[in-house]
Structure formats: structure tokens, C-alpha cells
Scaffold this motif. Structure first.
Motif, PDB file in Angstrom:
ATOM      1  N   THR A   1       1.789  -2.034   4.738  1.00 48.34           N
ATOM      2  CA  THR A   1       1.227  -0.680   4.862  1.00 48.34           C
ATOM      3  C   THR A   1       2.256   0.378   5.247  1.00 48.34           C
ATOM      4  O   THR A   1       1.912   1.557   5.337  1.00 48.34           O
ATOM      5  N   HIS A   2       3.502  -0.027   5.501  1.00 55.25           N
ATOM      6  CA  HIS A   2       4.533   0.939   5.871  1.00 55.25           C
ATOM      7  C   HIS A   2       5.789   0.688   5.028  1.00 55.25           C
ATOM      8  O   HIS A   2       6.804   0.192   5.528  1.00 55.25           O
TER       9      HIS A   2
ATOM     10  N   SER B   1       0.843  -1.191   0.000  1.00 54.84           N
ATOM     11  CA  SER B   1       0.000   0.000   0.000  1.00 54.84           C
ATOM     12  C   SER B   1       0.876   1.237   0.000  1.00 54.84           C
ATOM     13  O   SER B   1       1.549   1.537   0.990  1.00 54.84           O
ATOM     14  N   CYS B   2       0.871   1.953  -1.112  1.00 49.02           N
ATOM     15  CA  CYS B   2       1.710   3.144  -1.219  1.00 49.02           C
ATOM     16  C   CYS B   2       1.220   3.989  -2.386  1.00 49.02           C
ATOM     17  O   CYS B   2       0.994   3.456  -3.478  1.00 49.02           O
TER      18      CYS B   2
ATOM     19  N   GLN C   1      -1.446  -7.248   3.582  1.00 48.32           N
ATOM     20  CA  GLN C   1      -0.925  -6.095   2.851  1.00 48.32           C
ATOM     21  C   GLN C   1       0.162  -5.389   3.657  1.00 48.32           C
ATOM     22  O   GLN C   1       0.075  -5.274   4.885  1.00 48.32           O
TER      23      GLN C   1
END
Length: 289
Positions: free
Chosen positions: A106-107, A61-62, A104
Motif C-alpha cells: 500500500t506504500h 495498490s497505486c 497487498q
């Protein structure tokens, strides 16, 4: 040299990532390389579109916008004292536990590298590689951290900046260069391997195909033998750093190189867009010089 790492501009000697980053542990990361011409990142929107497509496939996620990149670029260009630069924007999965993760990420870890544009040879010599192009690990080839096949190809040709290795597929079809896409001209038709051969769909490749179409030049994408390539009237390579590169020799066969008519025309046209174009879709047709 200064680089950007997760919100900070630091000297390259001070750059750090976690040993638990899954981009390091499992190769979960994608990157884009592009050039900055007098402060302008050429075809940046096209590079970002491909980057985000790869991130979606890797379940990272980006979201990085044009303005995000421009903000980072302005800091790095100033820190390094550049107006023209070679840039690599890298996004990896980020920190995770030991073991494969299905959730997912996320960071992510975001890094931007920058260096001076190196000197390039006016023409390239190409050699057919013995090592074959591996198949993508997913449905399409990503510009990802999985680079062993390219490294094996580079080892085969050695440290020769004017030489590019050409991969064939296991079935013997022409694929691509180690760091380039390949095109050739035969009887006024331009040919290039189809994406379905397992090649990377290069941003410059797509730009050149669109440009040729706008000139009314027929472009064929398909599965071609090495002999079909060697029967070419002219051959050229493309990538986002070296642009449109003439080929003067492939193995023992000689080609026009920088004297190739379509190659020369593409080089002139390409140079006319580098300081202002954000995406190939915004290009105005009509360059027929």
C-alpha cells in the motif's frame, strides 16, 4: 540529471530508496518508458493503462493519473531543461520485511527518470539470438524488474547501437527483440508474433497494429518460424523510444530497410501524431498519404 523520487525532485546522485524495498529485494515492480515530444507525453494514457494492469497483478495498490504524471513531468522537464525527453516511470512495491509477502502493498515507491533522446541509427541489423526467450512468470509478460533474459540477450550482441537481437521461443518460434517488437511484410500482409508466444505487448506494437487495420492492411498475429520471418519482403521493429525502425539485415539476409514501403508509410504517419495523441483510441483514421 534530475529524477523524481516519492514526491521530490532530486539530483540523480542524491536519489535514495530503502534496501527493504521489495522492488529491490524480490523484483516486485513495473515500469513504462515513453517519449515526450515538445512537452507532450505520447500515448501516455495507454502506458498508464498497462502500468496499472501490471500493478494489479503484483498486488501493489497505486493509482497514477494523467494529471499526476503531467505534474511530475513539468517539474522534471524544467529541472533538466528539456522539451523532448526519454522518460521511465517506475513503481515498485515499497518497503516490507525480509520474506515473501502475500498482503497487498500500500506504500509503493514511485520514481521518474528522464534523459535526453539518444541518436538512433536509420536502420537496424538483426541477429538471431542463441539464448531463448523465457516464458512469463505469470499469465502474461509484464514490463517488470525481471530483466535477466534481456540482459543475457544484450550481452550476446554486445555494445552495437545499430544491432538488435531477436529472441526465439524454446519451441523455435519468433518472439521479439531485446527491447522491441518485430513485424514483417510478405505479399502485402503484415505479420507479427502473437502475445501468446510470451512477448511483451508493446504500446507502440498495439498502436501500429491499429494504424495498419485503419488503412485496410491485413495483420496476422501467430506462431511463426525463423524461416517464415526470413522470407519477408520487409522487416521493421517497434518500441516507444525508437518508434518504427527499419531492418536492413537479419543474420545473412538483406532487406529493404528504410526503403520498405509499409515501413516508410508507418514512419510518416507515426510522426504526425507524436505531439498531441494521448491514446491510440483517440486517433482519427484517414491518414493515407
Amino acid at each position: 540529471m534530475f529524477v523524481y523520487v516519492n514526491g521530490q525532485v532530486v539530483k540523480k546522485e542524491d536519489a535514495r530508496i530503502s534496501p527493504f524495498d521489495h522492488g529491490f529485494m524480490y523484483g516486485l515492480g513495473v515500469f513504462e518508458t515513453f517519449r515526450v515530444y515538445d512537452g507532450h507525453p505520447f500515448l501516455l494514457d495507454d502506458h498508464l493503462a498497462r502500468l496499472h494492469s501490471g500493478l494489479d497483478m503484483l498486488n501493489i495498490s497505486c493509482s497514477i493519473t494523467r494529471n499526476d504524471v503531467l505534474h511530475i513531468l513539468s517539474q522534471l522537464l524544467q529541472a533538466n531543461g528539456y522539451r523532448d525527453a526519454y522518460v521511465r516511470l517506475n513503481v515498485s512495491a515499497g518497503i516490507g520485511d525480509v520474506g515473501l509477502q502475500v498482503e497487498q502493498y500500500t506504500h509503493p515507491t514511485i520514481i521518474m527518470y528522464m534523459k535526453r533522446i539518444p541518436a538512433f541509427a536509420e536502420e537496424k541489423v538483426c541477429k538471431t539470438l542463441q539464448v531463448k526467450r523465457n516464458t512469463p512468470e505469470g499469465c502474461i509478460r509484464l514490463k517488470s524488474h525481471h530483466y535477466l533474459n534481456n540482459i543475457l540477450g544484450k550481452r550476446e550482441i554486445g555494445h552495437h547501437p545499430n544491432v538488435e537481437g531477436i529472441f526465439l521461443t524454446e519451441e523455435g518460434c519468433v518472439a521479439e527483440g531485446i527491447v522491441s517488437n518485430i513485424f514483417w511484410v510478405k505479399d502485402d500482409v503484415v505479420y507479427t508474433p502473437a502475445v501468446q508466444t510470451g512477448i511483451l505487448n508493446g504500446v507502440t506494437r498495439m498502436f501500429v497494429i491499429d494504424l495498419l487495420h485503419s488503412w485496410g492492411i491485413r495483420v496476422e498475429e501467430g506462431f511463426y518460424s525463423l524461416q517464415q520471418l526470413k522470407s519477408a519482403d520487409e522487416i521493421f521493429l517497434t518500441n516507444s523510444i525508437q518508434e518504427v525502425v527499419p531492418v536492413c539485415r537479419l543474420d545473412d539476409d538483406i532487406y529493404p530497410g528504410k526503403c520498405g514501403e509499409i515501413t516508410k508509410r508507418l514512419q510518416r504517419a507515426y510522426a504526425s501524431f507524436t505531439t498531441h495523441l494521448w491514446t491510440r483510441y483517440d486517433r482519427k483514421d484517414g491518414y493515407v498519404n
